[in-house]
Write an enzyme that holds these catalytic residues in place. Structure first.
Site, PDB file in Angstrom:
ATOM      1  N   TRP A 267       0.779  -1.304   0.004  1.00 50.89           N
ATOM      2  CA  TRP A 267       0.065   0.044   0.086  1.00 50.89           C
ATOM      3  C   TRP A 267       0.869   1.397   0.108  1.00 50.89           C
ATOM      4  O   TRP A 267       0.511   2.244  -0.649  1.00 50.89           O
ATOM      5  CB  TRP A 267      -1.055  -0.150   1.163  1.00 50.89           C
ATOM      6  CG  TRP A 267      -2.257  -0.944   1.039  1.00 50.89           C
ATOM      7  CD1 TRP A 267      -2.300  -2.245   1.525  1.00 50.89           C
ATOM      8  CD2 TRP A 267      -3.056  -1.207  -0.238  1.00 50.89           C
ATOM      9  NE1 TRP A 267      -3.292  -2.790   0.910  1.00 50.89           N
ATOM     10  CE2 TRP A 267      -3.770  -2.195  -0.169  1.00 50.89           C
ATOM     11  CE3 TRP A 267      -3.336  -0.052  -1.169  1.00 50.89           C
ATOM     12  CZ2 TRP A 267      -4.701  -2.543  -0.959  1.00 50.89           C
ATOM     13  CZ3 TRP A 267      -4.394  -0.375  -2.007  1.00 50.89           C
ATOM     14  CH2 TRP A 267      -4.972  -1.510  -1.900  1.00 50.89           C
TER      15      TRP A 267
ATOM     16  N   ASP B  57      -1.908   6.665   6.692  1.00 49.00           N
ATOM     17  CA  ASP B  57      -2.916   5.640   5.941  1.00 49.00           C
ATOM     18  C   ASP B  57      -3.237   4.599   7.055  1.00 49.00           C
ATOM     19  O   ASP B  57      -2.669   3.662   7.015  1.00 49.00           O
ATOM     20  CB  ASP B  57      -2.385   5.206   4.585  1.00 49.00           C
ATOM     21  CG  ASP B  57      -3.379   4.190   4.131  1.00 49.00           C
ATOM     22  OD1 ASP B  57      -4.272   3.949   4.679  1.00 49.00           O
ATOM     23  OD2 ASP B  57      -3.116   3.632   3.254  1.00 49.00           O
TER      24      ASP B  57
ATOM     25  N   LYS C 206     -12.750  -1.753   6.968  1.00 45.73           N
ATOM     26  CA  LYS C 206     -12.097  -2.657   7.736  1.00 45.73           C
ATOM     27  C   LYS C 206     -12.515  -2.408   9.135  1.00 45.73           C
ATOM     28  O   LYS C 206     -13.098  -3.468   9.773  1.00 45.73           O
ATOM     29  CB  LYS C 206     -10.589  -2.699   7.550  1.00 45.73           C
ATOM     30  CG  LYS C 206     -10.286  -2.795   6.265  1.00 45.73           C
ATOM     31  CD  LYS C 206      -9.025  -2.370   5.889  1.00 45.73           C
ATOM     32  CE  LYS C 206      -8.551  -2.051   4.443  1.00 45.73           C
ATOM     33  NZ  LYS C 206      -8.656  -3.333   3.586  1.00 45.73           N
TER      34      LYS C 206
END
Ligand SMILES: Cc1ncc(COP(=O)(O)O)c(C=O)c1O
Length: 361
Positions: free
Chosen positions: A102, A172, A196
């Protein structure tokens, strides 16, 4: 009912009491004689819900007053571009700590807008650790330092806050937000895709130091402008109303659970149980991540023989343990054990793993 323990990395399991409440008020919400999805986002009931959700989130994360909370769209991926557009000038240096897939994507999506520099990367070690602070090369003139506190695919988590000096720190938090307390005052921006630990997909939560919204940034449409969103209560256009409402229910659920201190204790206990099962399996299961960087949220592991993978997946699913297939970049298995996964689910998984190892060892 055959709801199972769902170890999906995202969209991920939601707390059952939240789903039950949503079911109970699906047809008629708050006396509106319509569902939350069918009323105006500018109506009294929805605006009150939005304000309450922000207040609950501020309490949970202890957000200081000089930070704005935004409810955005476009996924965390859009933020890889939107953040440089808002807080960096064209071509300005922006630094990245890269500890997994990511972080890599964040760099590549920022490149059209900034001079994205890799201040440190653990790629050489196949993303199995966090970089030591003395190895970073941070540009003091960088617009920001971006990192990924928890790499969802590689299962690598920072257990201490990076010190970015005077450069605003951008995190993030997609796969670790609300899993434990965090000192918001150390950050310029905290952002997270919802699917999530917050709610369903379609929503991105952002906590941003107000002063950063005064930066000129780069030419961009109003819809991409954080300051404009903040001014309009994140309702420049129609927000994802159902996702926002469900996020609000999750915030209330978290408060009822005792807040983030309580969640941190639970999450650590769950992770300890699973890593112990892996480490004590005599090599049948393996997790490659350095103990200091092991994620509390996403636990990748391999079996001693990849030829056993398909049997493991088939049998685990039959045993009510869903979505354990690992990401193709890492292989093997991955158990995502976010806030909504109860310890009973992790116990069921480690029992299954021990039994599977006994039968196939
Ligand atoms: C750490 C992290 N960042 C970004 C993303 C991308 O999120 P989205 O699909 O909301 O764009 C994910 C998705 O899994 C993620 O885990």
């Amino acid at each position: 009912m055959s709801r199972a323990y769902n170890f999906s990395a995202g969209p991920a399991a939601l707390p059952e009491p939240v789903l039950e409440q949503a079911r109970d008020e699906l047809l008629e919400w708050k006396g509106e004689r319509a569902s939350v999805m069918e009323v105006s986002h500018r109506g009294k009931a929805f605006v009150a819900m939005a304000e309450e959700s922000e207040a609950d989130l501020r309490t949970l994360l202890a957000v200081p007053d000089d930070y704005a909370v935004l409810f955005l769209q476009g996924g965390a991926t859009q933020q890889f571009a939107q953040i440089p557009l808002n807080i960096a000038t064209p071509g300005q240096a922006a630094d990245y700590l890269v500890t997994g897939a990511w972080g890599q994507k964040a760099v590549s999506e920022a490149k059209p807008y900034v001079n994205a520099r890799i201040a440190a990367s653990t790629e050489e070690g196949r993303f199995t650790d966090v970089p030591d602070a003395d190895s970073w090369s941070v540009d003091p003139a960088a617009a920001y330092l971006h990192y990924t506190p928890n790499e969802t695919i590689h299962g690598v988590e920072f257990h201490a806050l990076p010190d970015s000096g005077d450069v605003p720190l951008v995190g993030d938090f997609s796969s670790t937000i609300l899993s434990r307390p965090v000192d918001v005052s150390k950050f310029g921006i905290i952002y997270a895709g919802a699917q999530k630990n917050i709610g369903p997909s379609g929503l991105v939560l952002m906590v941003i130091r107000r002063e950063l919204m005064e930066r000129s940034g780069q030419a961009r449409a109003k819809i991409l402008n954080f300051a404009a969103q903040a001014k309009e209560g994140s309702m420049l256009n129609t927000p994802p109303t159902l996702s926002w409402y469900l996020a609000g229910l999750v915030f209330k659920w978290l408060r009822e659970q005792g807040g983030l201190e309580a969640m941190a204790k639970r999450n650590q206990a769950k992770a300890d149980l699973l890593y112990a099962a892996i480490d004590n399996s005599g090599g049948f299961y393996r997790n490659p991540v350095a103990p200091r960087a092991r994620s509390w949220m996403n636990v990748p592991f391999t079996l001693k023989d990849a030829a056993l993978d398909s049997a493991f997946l088939k049998e685990s699913e039959a045993a009510g343990l869903l979505a354990l297939k690992g990401h193709r970049a890492v292989g093997g298995m991955r158990a995502s054990i976010y806030n909504a996964m109860p310890i009973e689910g992790v116990k069921a998984l480690v029992d299954f793993m021990a039994d599977f190892a006994r039968r196939n060892g």
